[in-house]
Design a protein around this motif. Sequence first.
Motif, PDB file in Angstrom:
ATOM      1  N   ARG A 163      57.384  61.427  34.597  1.00 22.19           N
ATOM      2  CA  ARG A 163      57.273  63.281  34.902  1.00 22.19           C
ATOM      3  C   ARG A 163      57.989  63.669  35.805  1.00 22.19           C
ATOM      4  O   ARG A 163      58.900  63.136  36.353  1.00 22.19           O
ATOM      5  N   GLY A 164      58.553  65.255  35.114  1.00 20.25           N
ATOM      6  CA  GLY A 164      59.874  65.513  35.294  1.00 20.25           C
ATOM      7  C   GLY A 164      61.117  64.655  34.552  1.00 20.25           C
ATOM      8  O   GLY A 164      61.560  63.955  33.837  1.00 20.25           O
ATOM      9  N   ASN A 165      62.101  64.136  36.089  1.00 21.52           N
ATOM     10  CA  ASN A 165      63.163  63.154  36.075  1.00 21.52           C
ATOM     11  C   ASN A 165      63.087  61.432  36.845  1.00 21.52           C
ATOM     12  O   ASN A 165      64.115  60.600  37.094  1.00 21.52           O
ATOM     13  N   THR A 166      61.393  61.602  36.954  1.00 23.49           N
ATOM     14  CA  THR A 166      61.563  60.594  37.231  1.00 23.49           C
ATOM     15  C   THR A 166      59.909  59.526  37.373  1.00 23.49           C
ATOM     16  O   THR A 166      59.618  59.753  36.022  1.00 23.49           O
ATOM     17  N   TRP A 167      60.005  58.556  37.178  1.00 23.31           N
ATOM     18  CA  TRP A 167      58.851  57.237  36.443  1.00 23.31           C
ATOM     19  C   TRP A 167      57.651  56.801  38.034  1.00 23.31           C
ATOM     20  O   TRP A 167      58.113  56.654  38.300  1.00 23.31           O
ATOM     21  N   ASP A 168      56.748  56.889  37.143  1.00 25.43           N
ATOM     22  CA  ASP A 168      55.574  56.549  37.208  1.00 25.43           C
ATOM     23  C   ASP A 168      54.336  55.155  37.405  1.00 25.43           C
ATOM     24  O   ASP A 168      54.772  55.325  36.382  1.00 25.43           O
ATOM     25  N   ARG A 169      54.162  54.152  38.389  1.00 22.80           N
ATOM     26  CA  ARG A 169      53.859  53.599  37.276  1.00 22.80           C
ATOM     27  C   ARG A 169      52.229  54.122  36.712  1.00 22.80           C
ATOM     28  O   ARG A 169      51.068  53.920  38.302  1.00 22.80           O
ATOM     29  N   THR A 170      51.809  53.703  35.315  1.00 17.07           N
ATOM     30  CA  THR A 170      50.416  54.277  35.345  1.00 17.07           C
ATOM     31  C   THR A 170      48.393  53.304  35.470  1.00 17.07           C
ATOM     32  O   THR A 170      48.051  54.053  35.771  1.00 17.07           O
ATOM     33  N   HIS A 171      49.486  52.535  35.040  1.00 16.51           N
ATOM     34  CA  HIS A 171      48.405  51.194  35.139  1.00 16.51           C
ATOM     35  C   HIS A 171      49.675  50.103  34.480  1.00 16.51           C
ATOM     36  O   HIS A 171      50.520  49.635  34.250  1.00 16.51           O
ATOM     37  N   SER A 172      48.575  49.191  34.899  1.00 16.90           N
ATOM     38  CA  SER A 172      49.384  47.472  34.735  1.00 16.90           C
ATOM     39  C   SER A 172      47.904  46.763  34.257  1.00 16.90           C
ATOM     40  O   SER A 172      46.691  46.742  35.584  1.00 16.90           O
ATOM     41  N   TRP A 173      48.373  45.361  33.632  1.00 17.37           N
ATOM     42  CA  TRP A 173      47.234  44.289  33.773  1.00 17.37           C
ATOM     43  C   TRP A 173      48.017  43.030  33.639  1.00 17.37           C
ATOM     44  O   TRP A 173      49.257  42.813  32.267  1.00 17.37           O
ATOM     45  N   ALA A 174      47.089  42.218  33.684  1.00 16.58           N
ATOM     46  CA  ALA A 174      47.751  40.593  33.565  1.00 16.58           C
ATOM     47  C   ALA A 174      47.312  40.137  32.231  1.00 16.58           C
ATOM     48  O   ALA A 174      46.704  40.812  31.239  1.00 16.58           O
TER      49      ALA A 174
END
Length: 255
Positions: A103-114
């Motif tokens: 998002r723009g110049n940065t990263w976001d953790r949207t989702h995670s899974w095993a």
Amino acid sequence: MHISGTLRAAAVAAAGIALLAGCGGSGGGSGGGEARHDDAGARHGTRGARPTPGAAPASGLKRIPDVGERLRSRIPAASRQVLAVYGRDADSAESTVVLWTRRGNTWDRTHSWAAHNGKRGWTTDHREGDKRSPVGVFTLSDAGGVLPDPEPGAGLPYDQSPGYAAPHYWPRTHWHDFDYVIAIDYNRVKGTSPNDPTRPQGQSKGGSIWLHMDHGSGTSGCVSLPKSAMEYLLRTLEPAQHPVVVMGDTAHLGA
């Protein structure tokens, strides 16, 4: 987006092909690039601690956590969706998958899974039948599966066909592995069905490396996730965002 698999499925049936060699690909024998089946009783590796990627913070990051310069430099500048597969260690079948969104110049953790990867772990020189997942950065261009694309529809081109169905001489736990698949662009032709058997680097380099449904243990080289994760990714990954997967064990990812 949807591509009809009716004609191809009919051709497969007419030819009497046994379908799906290992983690994917149509055709008899081991032509799909992987072993004929996974071992339902395969045990996971136990060395080392499960990674906790992006533990804190989870948004506004300048870089994707735990991915070193060697692989980070291979992520295309245009990519705004990066699926990171954090393998537990080089010989483990356990991993964590995180979707990072720019998002723009940065990263976001949207989702995670095993998740699970190759039952023998990871390799930087994947070969047909080695039961290891290839380390690297790969684009995500095409999807498909036995089931229709999940509502409101997959973002990636989606090829629905009964030709993905796992043969019923496999363990029952594996019968739904390919209900949903997303092709990892390792040794394949982009813009074709995940079931396309073409191997540009040759058969010895393996192929048919997919994201697919999890059966609770290691794979023949693919990365497997829960059904809910596959549905989410099919709805979320978009060609316009240039999605890629960066995948490997902790040591190789961080190099």
